[in-house]
Design a protein around this motif. Structure first.
Motif, PDB file in Angstrom:
ATOM      1  N   TRP A   1     -13.490 -16.697  27.257  1.00  0.00           N
ATOM      2  CA  TRP A   1     -14.295 -17.516  28.162  1.00  0.00           C
ATOM      3  C   TRP A   1     -13.465 -18.147  29.269  1.00  0.00           C
ATOM      4  O   TRP A   1     -13.904 -18.210  30.410  1.00  0.00           O
ATOM      5  CB  TRP A   1     -15.021 -18.602  27.392  1.00  0.00           C
ATOM      6  CG  TRP A   1     -16.114 -18.100  26.511  1.00  0.00           C
ATOM      7  CD1 TRP A   1     -16.624 -16.836  26.468  1.00  0.00           C
ATOM      8  CD2 TRP A   1     -16.834 -18.851  25.547  1.00  0.00           C
ATOM      9  NE1 TRP A   1     -17.601 -16.752  25.527  1.00  0.00           N
ATOM     10  CE2 TRP A   1     -17.763 -17.983  24.937  1.00  0.00           C
ATOM     11  CE3 TRP A   1     -16.779 -20.160  25.122  1.00  0.00           C
ATOM     12  CZ2 TRP A   1     -18.632 -18.399  23.951  1.00  0.00           C
ATOM     13  CZ3 TRP A   1     -17.651 -20.562  24.130  1.00  0.00           C
ATOM     14  CH2 TRP A   1     -18.567 -19.692  23.558  1.00  0.00           C
ATOM     15  N   TRP A   2     -12.297 -18.652  28.929  1.00  0.00           N
ATOM     16  CA  TRP A   2     -11.468 -19.311  29.941  1.00  0.00           C
ATOM     17  C   TRP A   2     -10.699 -18.323  30.794  1.00  0.00           C
ATOM     18  O   TRP A   2     -10.261 -18.653  31.881  1.00  0.00           O
ATOM     19  CB  TRP A   2     -10.498 -20.277  29.295  1.00  0.00           C
ATOM     20  CG  TRP A   2     -11.108 -21.544  28.820  1.00  0.00           C
ATOM     21  CD1 TRP A   2     -12.428 -21.865  28.802  1.00  0.00           C
ATOM     22  CD2 TRP A   2     -10.418 -22.666  28.289  1.00  0.00           C
ATOM     23  NE1 TRP A   2     -12.603 -23.108  28.280  1.00  0.00           N
ATOM     24  CE2 TRP A   2     -11.380 -23.624  27.963  1.00  0.00           C
ATOM     25  CE3 TRP A   2      -9.086 -22.948  28.061  1.00  0.00           C
ATOM     26  CZ2 TRP A   2     -11.047 -24.843  27.429  1.00  0.00           C
ATOM     27  CZ3 TRP A   2      -8.755 -24.155  27.524  1.00  0.00           C
ATOM     28  CH2 TRP A   2      -9.725 -25.094  27.211  1.00  0.00           C
ATOM     29  N   GLY A   3     -10.484 -17.122  30.283  1.00  0.00           N
ATOM     30  CA  GLY A   3      -9.726 -16.137  31.028  1.00  0.00           C
ATOM     31  C   GLY A   3      -8.236 -16.415  31.015  1.00  0.00           C
ATOM     32  O   GLY A   3      -7.509 -15.955  31.884  1.00  0.00           O
ATOM     33  N   LEU A   4      -7.787 -17.187  30.041  1.00  0.00           N
ATOM     34  CA  LEU A   4      -6.373 -17.511  29.903  1.00  0.00           C
ATOM     35  C   LEU A   4      -5.815 -16.808  28.676  1.00  0.00           C
ATOM     36  O   LEU A   4      -6.531 -16.542  27.720  1.00  0.00           O
ATOM     37  CB  LEU A   4      -6.178 -19.022  29.733  1.00  0.00           C
ATOM     38  CG  LEU A   4      -6.642 -19.920  30.859  1.00  0.00           C
ATOM     39  CD1 LEU A   4      -6.513 -21.370  30.451  1.00  0.00           C
ATOM     40  CD2 LEU A   4      -5.866 -19.657  32.118  1.00  0.00           C
ATOM     41  N   THR A   5      -4.536 -16.524  28.718  1.00  0.00           N
ATOM     42  CA  THR A   5      -3.889 -15.966  27.539  1.00  0.00           C
ATOM     43  C   THR A   5      -3.452 -17.108  26.629  1.00  0.00           C
ATOM     44  O   THR A   5      -3.451 -18.275  27.023  1.00  0.00           O
ATOM     45  CB  THR A   5      -2.668 -15.129  27.937  1.00  0.00           C
ATOM     46  OG1 THR A   5      -1.721 -15.975  28.581  1.00  0.00           O
ATOM     47  CG2 THR A   5      -3.060 -13.983  28.865  1.00  0.00           C
ATOM     48  N   VAL A   6      -3.070 -16.752  25.414  1.00  0.00           N
ATOM     49  CA  VAL A   6      -2.593 -17.764  24.469  1.00  0.00           C
ATOM     50  C   VAL A   6      -1.327 -18.428  25.004  1.00  0.00           C
ATOM     51  O   VAL A   6      -1.127 -19.642  24.856  1.00  0.00           O
ATOM     52  CB  VAL A   6      -2.350 -17.129  23.086  1.00  0.00           C
ATOM     53  CG1 VAL A   6      -1.774 -18.136  22.110  1.00  0.00           C
ATOM     54  CG2 VAL A   6      -3.638 -16.548  22.545  1.00  0.00           C
ATOM     55  N   PHE A   7      -0.477 -17.653  25.682  1.00  0.00           N
ATOM     56  CA  PHE A   7       0.743 -18.199  26.278  1.00  0.00           C
ATOM     57  C   PHE A   7       0.421 -19.266  27.322  1.00  0.00           C
ATOM     58  O   PHE A   7       1.040 -20.338  27.345  1.00  0.00           O
ATOM     59  CB  PHE A   7       1.563 -17.059  26.898  1.00  0.00           C
ATOM     60  CG  PHE A   7       2.824 -17.514  27.557  1.00  0.00           C
ATOM     61  CD1 PHE A   7       3.900 -17.949  26.799  1.00  0.00           C
ATOM     62  CD2 PHE A   7       2.940 -17.498  28.934  1.00  0.00           C
ATOM     63  CE1 PHE A   7       5.066 -18.372  27.408  1.00  0.00           C
ATOM     64  CE2 PHE A   7       4.100 -17.919  29.552  1.00  0.00           C
ATOM     65  CZ  PHE A   7       5.172 -18.353  28.784  1.00  0.00           C
ATOM     66  N   GLU A   8      -0.556 -18.998  28.180  1.00  0.00           N
ATOM     67  CA  GLU A   8      -0.945 -19.974  29.200  1.00  0.00           C
ATOM     68  C   GLU A   8      -1.545 -21.232  28.564  1.00  0.00           C
ATOM     69  O   GLU A   8      -1.309 -22.344  29.041  1.00  0.00           O
ATOM     70  CB  GLU A   8      -1.954 -19.352  30.161  1.00  0.00           C
ATOM     71  CG  GLU A   8      -1.372 -18.290  31.054  1.00  0.00           C
ATOM     72  CD  GLU A   8      -2.425 -17.568  31.840  1.00  0.00           C
ATOM     73  OE1 GLU A   8      -2.329 -17.569  33.078  1.00  0.00           O
ATOM     74  OE2 GLU A   8      -3.346 -16.994  31.221  1.00  0.00           O
ATOM     75  N   ILE A   9      -2.306 -21.040  27.511  1.00  0.00           N
ATOM     76  CA  ILE A   9      -2.878 -22.197  26.815  1.00  0.00           C
ATOM     77  C   ILE A   9      -1.771 -23.046  26.209  1.00  0.00           C
ATOM     78  O   ILE A   9      -1.806 -24.283  26.295  1.00  0.00           O
ATOM     79  CB  ILE A   9      -3.894 -21.736  25.751  1.00  0.00           C
ATOM     80  CG1 ILE A   9      -5.113 -21.099  26.430  1.00  0.00           C
ATOM     81  CG2 ILE A   9      -4.325 -22.891  24.869  1.00  0.00           C
ATOM     82  CD1 ILE A   9      -6.065 -20.409  25.480  1.00  0.00           C
ATOM     83  N   TRP A  10      -0.746 -22.419  25.618  1.00  0.00           N
ATOM     84  CA  TRP A  10       0.381 -23.170  25.055  1.00  0.00           C
ATOM     85  C   TRP A  10       1.150 -23.920  26.133  1.00  0.00           C
ATOM     86  O   TRP A  10       1.564 -25.070  25.930  1.00  0.00           O
ATOM     87  CB  TRP A  10       1.310 -22.247  24.273  1.00  0.00           C
ATOM     88  CG  TRP A  10       0.886 -22.065  22.865  1.00  0.00           C
ATOM     89  CD1 TRP A  10       0.344 -20.956  22.310  1.00  0.00           C
ATOM     90  CD2 TRP A  10       0.938 -23.048  21.827  1.00  0.00           C
ATOM     91  NE1 TRP A  10       0.049 -21.185  20.987  1.00  0.00           N
ATOM     92  CE2 TRP A  10       0.409 -22.463  20.663  1.00  0.00           C
ATOM     93  CE3 TRP A  10       1.374 -24.362  21.771  1.00  0.00           C
ATOM     94  CZ2 TRP A  10       0.313 -23.143  19.462  1.00  0.00           C
ATOM     95  CZ3 TRP A  10       1.279 -25.039  20.567  1.00  0.00           C
ATOM     96  CH2 TRP A  10       0.751 -24.434  19.436  1.00  0.00           C
ATOM     97  N   ILE A  11       1.354 -23.285  27.278  1.00  0.00           N
ATOM     98  CA  ILE A  11       2.038 -23.977  28.382  1.00  0.00           C
ATOM     99  C   ILE A  11       1.249 -25.215  28.784  1.00  0.00           C
ATOM    100  O   ILE A  11       1.814 -26.298  28.977  1.00  0.00           O
ATOM    101  CB  ILE A  11       2.232 -23.029  29.585  1.00  0.00           C
ATOM    102  CG1 ILE A  11       3.294 -21.995  29.275  1.00  0.00           C
ATOM    103  CG2 ILE A  11       2.625 -23.804  30.838  1.00  0.00           C
ATOM    104  CD1 ILE A  11       3.473 -20.945  30.355  1.00  0.00           C
ATOM    105  N   ASN A  12      -0.067 -25.071  28.905  1.00  0.00           N
ATOM    106  CA  ASN A  12      -0.904 -26.216  29.278  1.00  0.00           C
ATOM    107  C   ASN A  12      -0.878 -27.309  28.215  1.00  0.00           C
ATOM    108  O   ASN A  12      -0.839 -28.501  28.549  1.00  0.00           O
ATOM    109  CB  ASN A  12      -2.338 -25.764  29.538  1.00  0.00           C
ATOM    110  CG  ASN A  12      -2.480 -25.040  30.844  1.00  0.00           C
ATOM    111  OD1 ASN A  12      -1.797 -25.353  31.814  1.00  0.00           O
ATOM    112  ND2 ASN A  12      -3.358 -24.062  30.885  1.00  0.00           N
ATOM    113  N   LEU A  13      -0.903 -26.936  26.943  1.00  0.00           N
ATOM    114  CA  LEU A  13      -0.883 -27.935  25.873  1.00  0.00           C
ATOM    115  C   LEU A  13       0.445 -28.688  25.815  1.00  0.00           C
ATOM    116  O   LEU A  13       0.467 -29.911  25.619  1.00  0.00           O
ATOM    117  CB  LEU A  13      -1.192 -27.281  24.534  1.00  0.00           C
ATOM    118  CG  LEU A  13      -2.634 -26.841  24.312  1.00  0.00           C
ATOM    119  CD1 LEU A  13      -2.769 -26.113  22.984  1.00  0.00           C
ATOM    120  CD2 LEU A  13      -3.570 -28.033  24.370  1.00  0.00           C
ATOM    121  N   ILE A  14       1.545 -27.978  25.999  1.00  0.00           N
ATOM    122  CA  ILE A  14       2.856 -28.642  25.985  1.00  0.00           C
ATOM    123  C   ILE A  14       2.993 -29.580  27.168  1.00  0.00           C
ATOM    124  O   ILE A  14       3.466 -30.715  27.025  1.00  0.00           O
ATOM    125  CB  ILE A  14       3.980 -27.583  25.947  1.00  0.00           C
ATOM    126  CG1 ILE A  14       3.986 -26.878  24.592  1.00  0.00           C
ATOM    127  CG2 ILE A  14       5.339 -28.218  26.224  1.00  0.00           C
ATOM    128  CD1 ILE A  14       4.872 -25.654  24.538  1.00  0.00           C
TER     129      ILE A  14
END
Length: 136
Positions: free
Chosen positions: A10-23
């Protein structure tokens, strides 16, 4: 709760991008808490310094998107590469624009209402809703 596959789709983000955003969000939250603690040195930092981890994550995500675009283009999937690049850059631009407006508002350099500052987030949420309906 949503699964990680649904969020990625749905977001069109990879898991890596989500981790970068969370950190970066974790670092930003710590800096924000220290900014409001009047006994710490961080309380004297400008809002631009506090928002620096969030802008850094946008830059890293943009760099990652360029790498993914090049790899997808080399694999001869130009249409999918352009669609992913357009979505990712739109997502990054809207988030970065929101952070920029919010930071300018907190510094007192911008005379906008908060509803105007949150406009990029509202647009992004509508685009995510359209994307979610197309994916199902």
């Amino acid at each position: 709760m949503f699964t990680i596959q649904e969020i990625v789709r749905w977001w069109g983000l990879t898991v890596f991008e989500i981790w970068i955003n969370l950190i970066s969000l974790l670092i930003f939250t710590i800096l924000l808490a220290l900014k409001f603690d009047h006994n710490s040195e961080v309380s004297h930092y400008s809002w631009w310094t506090i928002f620096c981890p969030l802008f850094a994550s946008d830059a890293l995500n943009a760099y990652f998107c360029i790498i993914v675009f090049i790899r997808m283009h080399l694999e001869n999937s130009l249409k999918a590469a352009l669609q992913r690049l357009a979505w990712s850059w739109n997502f990054i631009f809207m988030i970065c624009l929101f952070k920029f407006f919010l930071c300018k508002k907190l510094m007192g350099q911008l005379n906008l209402d908060y509803s105007e500052i949150f406009a990029p987030i509202y647009i992004l949420l509508q685009l995510i809703a359209v994307r979610a309906c197309q994916q199902t």
